[in-house]
Enzyme design. Structure first.
Site, PDB file in Angstrom:
ATOM      1  N   SER A 149       0.818  -1.215   0.000  1.00 42.05           N
ATOM      2  CA  SER A 149       0.000   0.000   0.000  1.00 42.05           C
ATOM      3  C   SER A 149       0.854   1.268   0.000  1.00 42.05           C
ATOM      4  O   SER A 149       0.597   2.200  -0.774  1.00 42.05           O
ATOM      5  CB  SER A 149      -0.952   0.001   1.207  1.00 42.05           C
ATOM      6  OG  SER A 149      -0.228  -0.141   2.412  1.00 42.05           O
ATOM      7  N   GLY A 166       6.728   9.618   7.873  1.00 43.14           N
ATOM      8  CA  GLY A 166       5.827  10.592   8.461  1.00 43.14           C
ATOM      9  C   GLY A 166       4.485   9.961   8.769  1.00 43.14           C
ATOM     10  O   GLY A 166       4.301   8.752   8.623  1.00 43.14           O
ATOM     11  N   GLU A 213       4.679  -4.374  11.097  1.00 43.98           N
ATOM     12  CA  GLU A 213       6.093  -4.373  11.478  1.00 43.98           C
ATOM     13  C   GLU A 213       6.302  -4.468  12.985  1.00 43.98           C
ATOM     14  O   GLU A 213       7.286  -5.034  13.450  1.00 43.98           O
ATOM     15  CB  GLU A 213       6.778  -3.108  10.944  1.00 43.98           C
ATOM     16  CG  GLU A 213       6.920  -3.042   9.423  1.00 43.98           C
ATOM     17  CD  GLU A 213       8.149  -3.791   8.919  1.00 43.98           C
ATOM     18  OE1 GLU A 213       8.680  -4.644   9.658  1.00 43.98           O
ATOM     19  OE2 GLU A 213       8.570  -3.514   7.780  1.00 43.98           O
ATOM     20  N   LYS A 256       7.046   3.630  16.985  1.00 45.27           N
ATOM     21  CA  LYS A 256       5.621   3.969  17.128  1.00 45.27           C
ATOM     22  C   LYS A 256       4.730   2.785  16.824  1.00 45.27           C
ATOM     23  O   LYS A 256       3.585   2.726  17.282  1.00 45.27           O
ATOM     24  CB  LYS A 256       5.265   5.184  16.262  1.00 45.27           C
ATOM     25  CG  LYS A 256       5.601   5.030  14.769  1.00 45.27           C
ATOM     26  CD  LYS A 256       4.512   4.388  13.947  1.00 45.27           C
ATOM     27  CE  LYS A 256       4.970   4.146  12.528  1.00 45.27           C
ATOM     28  NZ  LYS A 256       3.942   3.516  11.695  1.00 45.27           N
ATOM     29  N   ARG A 310      -2.316  -0.882  10.479  1.00 47.95           N
ATOM     30  CA  ARG A 310      -2.152  -2.326  10.597  1.00 47.95           C
ATOM     31  C   ARG A 310      -1.747  -2.743  12.009  1.00 47.95           C
ATOM     32  O   ARG A 310      -2.245  -3.739  12.541  1.00 47.95           O
ATOM     33  CB  ARG A 310      -1.110  -2.810   9.583  1.00 47.95           C
ATOM     34  CG  ARG A 310      -1.585  -2.713   8.149  1.00 47.95           C
ATOM     35  CD  ARG A 310      -0.478  -2.976   7.152  1.00 47.95           C
ATOM     36  NE  ARG A 310       0.490  -1.881   7.110  1.00 47.95           N
ATOM     37  CZ  ARG A 310       1.524  -1.831   6.291  1.00 47.95           C
ATOM     38  NH1 ARG A 310       1.759  -2.821   5.457  1.00 47.95           N
ATOM     39  NH2 ARG A 310       2.348  -0.811   6.298  1.00 47.95           N
ATOM     40  N   LYS A 358       9.723   0.406   8.126  1.00 45.61           N
ATOM     41  CA  LYS A 358       9.643   0.862   9.518  1.00 45.61           C
ATOM     42  C   LYS A 358       9.744  -0.332  10.456  1.00 45.61           C
ATOM     43  O   LYS A 358       8.804  -0.666  11.182  1.00 45.61           O
ATOM     44  CB  LYS A 358       8.348   1.640   9.745  1.00 45.61           C
ATOM     45  CG  LYS A 358       8.283   2.939   8.945  1.00 45.61           C
ATOM     46  CD  LYS A 358       7.017   3.723   9.206  1.00 45.61           C
ATOM     47  CE  LYS A 358       7.008   5.044   8.452  1.00 45.61           C
ATOM     48  NZ  LYS A 358       5.795   5.842   8.686  1.00 45.61           N
TER      49      LYS A 358
END
Length: 335
Positions: A14, A136, A281, A191, A255, A108
């Protein structure tokens, strides 16, 4: 007249597809898809239905399933495959990318085993190339829909970032620069773990106050580990830190947040990932982050609880009971 810069994006998930679509509006762009059917769909129907539904992609965006062709064409290479696949993908084309071609990471996560960040893996696989990242608070489907957003190109050489900015920018997609590659990259990695915790909070119905506490304390953990590793703590107050965290923790499309919600419903991590049907991730990154926390002697109680749930040692309910047992210190310890 100079030939336009050709951007090649590796990975037709995506976000990789979305970034390729942004670039295609500014310069010739080629998207590499591992699945030939996906490449054919992008070329013939201007869609990537698996990841972006019926959303239309720019008609000028081209796609291929030939990795060598993609590498050979790149003036700028964007690596959008999952973090665990960066090394294996780039090892196939290490001799096919021309010298000095800038390489940007979209990944990430941390590489299992080595604990290396994606930019470090890229630098090993493609030595001599300027390496950075684009990151971002970017929910892919919203950007394809034309909603306003912003991102950061982070490279150690600000001149490289300045040259790359206009390749991805649009009137509704602003691209900033930052030379703190470590801080920007860690924000995007860490994050995801906080987002799993936020998803568990929503799934358990613990309330908005508790969720806000987890987000704030999660940001403190991100900042502490980042500063201990040498990042600028101010970076975590920007787009790649708190900005990315907010989007990933509150968006229904996130996700990692959805995995957290599934864990709160009692699913195993394997069942949660299977239900998602995409890579989250934070699941693979959580144990590696806890290794880094121990190495740098940084307290990360939220990340520790998430890692225990992901590993199957605790339930989501256990995790939130565990967080309540943590004795609070001074709030100035948050940063």
């Amino acid at each position: 007249m100079a030939r336009p810069v050709r951007v090649v994006v590796l990975g037709a998930g995506s976000w990789g597809t979305t970034v390729a679509g942004l670039a295609a509006r500014n310069t010739p762009t080629l998207l590499w898809a591992r699945d030939p059917d996906t490449a054919d769909e992008v070329n013939s129907e201007h869609r990537n239905s698996r990841y972006l539904g019926d959303r239309a992609l720019p008609p000028d965006l081209r796609a291929t399933s030939d990795l060598a062709e993609a590498a050979n064409e790149a003036d700028v290479l964007v690596v959008g495959v999952p973090s665990h696949a960066v090394r294996s993908t780039l090892s196939e084309i290490s001799n096919g990318v021309r010298a000095w071609v800038p390489v940007l990471s979209l990944a990430k996560g941390l590489e299992p085993g080595t604990r290396q960040r994606p930019t470090e893996v890229i630098a090993e696989c493609l030595p001599g190339h300027p390496v950075g990242l684009l990151a971002g608070p970017n929910i892919a489907r919203e950007i394809v829909d034309g909603l306003a957003a912003a991102s950061v190109v982070a490279t150690q050489d600000d001149r490289v970032a300045t040259a790359l900015q206009p390749l991805f920018a649009s009137p509704v997609f602003r691209v900033y620069r930052n030379t703190d590659v470590l801080g920007c990259e860690l924000g995007g990695i860490l994050k995801n773990i906080v987002a799993i915790a936020a998803g568990m909070a929503d799934g358990l119905g613990v309330g908005d106050n508790t969720r806000a506490m987890v987000l704030a304390r999660g940001l403190a953990e991100m900042t502490r580990l980042g500063e201990a590793m040498g990042a600028n703590p101010r970076t975590f107050a920007g787009l790649t830190g708190v900005g990315d965290q907010i989007a990933t923790c509150i968006s229904p499309a996130s996700r990692n947040r959805r995995v957290g919600e599934a864990l709160a419903r009692g699913l195993t991590v394997e069942q949660a990932v299977a239900e998602l049907g995409q890579v989250a991730e934070g699941v693979k990154t959580a144990p590696t982050v806890m290794e880094l926390a121990r190495d740098f002697d940084v307290e990360m109680p939220i990340a520790a609880e998430v890692e225990a749930v992901v590993a199957g040692r605790r339930t989501a309910e256990d995790a939130y009971r565990g967080l309540r047992r943590v004795a609070p210190g001074g709030e100035e310890d948050m940063a």
